[in-house]
Design an enzyme around this catalytic site. Structure first.
Site, PDB file in Angstrom:
ATOM      1  N   ASP A   7       0.853  -1.188   0.000  1.00  0.00           N
ATOM      2  CA  ASP A   7       0.000   0.000   0.000  1.00  0.00           C
ATOM      3  C   ASP A   7       0.888   1.237   0.000  1.00  0.00           C
ATOM      4  O   ASP A   7       1.981   1.219  -0.559  1.00  0.00           O
ATOM      5  CB  ASP A   7      -0.938  -0.037   1.220  1.00  0.00           C
ATOM      6  N   HIS A  42      -3.451   5.882   4.195  1.00  0.00           N
ATOM      7  CA  HIS A  42      -4.208   4.706   3.770  1.00  0.00           C
ATOM      8  C   HIS A  42      -3.507   3.399   4.146  1.00  0.00           C
ATOM      9  O   HIS A  42      -4.138   2.455   4.629  1.00  0.00           O
ATOM     10  CB  HIS A  42      -4.441   4.757   2.263  1.00  0.00           C
ATOM     11  N   SER A 196     -11.009  -1.612  -0.030  1.00  0.00           N
ATOM     12  CA  SER A 196      -9.652  -1.636   0.510  1.00  0.00           C
ATOM     13  C   SER A 196      -9.663  -1.845   2.019  1.00  0.00           C
ATOM     14  O   SER A 196      -8.628  -2.208   2.603  1.00  0.00           O
ATOM     15  CB  SER A 196      -8.911  -0.341   0.173  1.00  0.00           C
TER      16      SER A 196
END
Length: 213
Positions: A7, A42, A196
């Site tokens: 990520d 994130h 996600s």
């Protein structure tokens, strides 16, 4: 169980993650450096969801992009990370909490390599219901994860499962996870929505099953 999550990196100093991640073996594929960071939050969030679901797993983080904005190098970096996770980290599971709108051959070749080593690959479906499944989730070697609300009600932002194949989903709406404090007004957690979020949770469940086995 060894798990790699690919990520935007991770905030290694976050109080909820200090003892959860194999920090010394994390790698920043963007800068080709062991000094990993997370500029947008994130990656920290998805890694924390994985760590909460499978607290006994050994989690390795690979940073494959800065701001979740694809450029000409993204496919190559993701492919490098997959191969690194298989050959160097010796993982059992790879988590890819993202979906591209098009196929990338470098990633497809790396997925084939991981699959040949019997590594489980999880990827997010897509958050855009009008576009269908994203890549690499639609590859047959990858376990595609959809999102649902509580009580298994499918989320409206992602397409329902495809016919004639196994379809999996888990909670993916308003999921609380870690977020870099300096990006979140000093708060440790933030709630996010999307496939996600459901993808690392599903991968964590798989890790629990492997641990039990």
């Amino acid at each position: 169980v060894n798990i790699a999550i690919l990520d935007t990196g991770i905030d290694v100093s976050h109080p909820l993650l200090r003892d959860k991640i194999v920090i010394e073996d994390c790698w920043d594929f963007v800068n080709n450096s062991a000094s990993i960071c997370d500029e947008v939050g994130h990656g920290t969030h998805t890694a924390s969801l994985l760590a909460k679901t499978a607290p006994r797993a050994r989690i390795f983080c690979g940073r494959v992009w800065r701001k979740r904005t694809e450029d000409e190098n993204t496919g190559r970096l993701v492919a490098e990370a997959i191969i690194h996770a298989v050959d160097k980290w010796k993982v059992h599971i790879i988590v890819m909490p993202f979906a591209f709108p098009h196929r990338n051959q470098d990633i497809a070749d790396a997925v084939d390599h991981a699959h040949s080593k019997k590594v489980l690959l999880f990827s997010a479906a897509s958050n855009k219901s009008d576009l269908g499944l994203g890549f690499p989730a639609y590859l047959p070697e990858v376990i595609c994860i959809y999102s649902n609300k509580a009580s298994t009600i499918p989320s409206t932002f992602c397409k329902l499962g495809k016919e004639r194949r196994n379809n999996f989903s888990t909670i993916g709406e308003e999921v609380e996870g870690a977020w870099p404090l300096h990006l979140n007004n000093g708060k440790e957690t933030k709630r996010e929505t999307g496939t996600s979020c459901s993808t690392p949770i599903a991968a964590g469940v798989a890790a629990l099953i492997l641990e039990y086995a």
